[in-house]
Design an enzyme around this catalytic site. Structure first.
Site, mmCIF file in Angstrom:
data_model
loop_
_atom_site.group_PDB
_atom_site.id
_atom_site.type_symbol
_atom_site.label_atom_id
_atom_site.label_comp_id
_atom_site.label_asym_id
_atom_site.label_seq_id
_atom_site.Cartn_x
_atom_site.Cartn_y
_atom_site.Cartn_z
ATOM 1 N N GLY A 190 0.781 -1.222 0.000
ATOM 2 C CA GLY A 190 0.000 0.000 0.000
ATOM 3 C C GLY A 190 0.812 1.270 0.000
ATOM 4 C CB SER A 191 -0.488 4.679 0.544
ATOM 5 O OG SER A 191 -0.012 5.993 0.718
ATOM 6 C CB THR A 192 4.686 6.342 0.904
ATOM 7 O OG1 THR A 192 3.925 7.430 0.376
ATOM 8 C CG2 THR A 192 5.408 5.614 -0.217
ATOM 9 N N GLY A 208 1.352 4.852 4.898
ATOM 10 C CA GLY A 208 1.320 3.805 5.916
ATOM 11 C C GLY A 208 2.382 3.985 6.989
#
EC number: 4.2.1.182
Length: 130
Positions: free
Chosen positions: A61-63, A65
């Site tokens: 997932g996204s940075t 996170g």
């Protein structure tokens, strides 16, 4: 049982394991205010990671996170330590900024939720009580 991995973030922790056999996304997958896993695809959905030793194969997932992991720490809802099969940038960065001991290179399929473990991250060591 002793499992040898690699230190990502140093430190020591001891506690109950919560294990996912699926990759975990912290952004949208874990509530930073409660520590509850909310990802609909997760095999630990509805369970809290707060105050436990969290093990999973790798992040996804996204940075953003990384900042969710930091928010978990600031809110007192973070795991005591993180064990992964493969450290990737998102989870490693989150563990670094939150100061959560982290070890990678561990076969998480050998671990089960509810087991008690000691993480000696400086040595890259995970000791599972039998």
């Amino acid at each position: 049982m002793k499992l040898k991995g690699r230190k990502i973030v140093g430190g020591k922790a001891e506690g109950e394991l919560i294990v996912s056999q699926k990759p975990l996304s912290f952004l949208g997958g874990v509530d930073p205010n409660t520590g509850i896993v909310t990802d609909a695809e997760s095999d630990i959905r509805g369970q809290s990671i707060a105050g436990k030793v969290l093990a999973f194969p790798r992040g996804k997932g996204s940075t953003v996170g990384s900042y969710v992991i930091y928010a978990l720490k600031k809110n007192g809802k973070a795991p005591k330590a993180i064990i992964v099969g493969e450290a990737e940038t998102i989870v490693a960065t989150g563990a670094i900024i939150a100061g959560i001991p982290m070890v990678d290179g561990i076969d998480v399929s050998k671990l089960k939720s509810g087991q008690r473990v000691r993480v000696k991250a400086d040595e890259g060591l995970v000791e599972v009580e039998e």
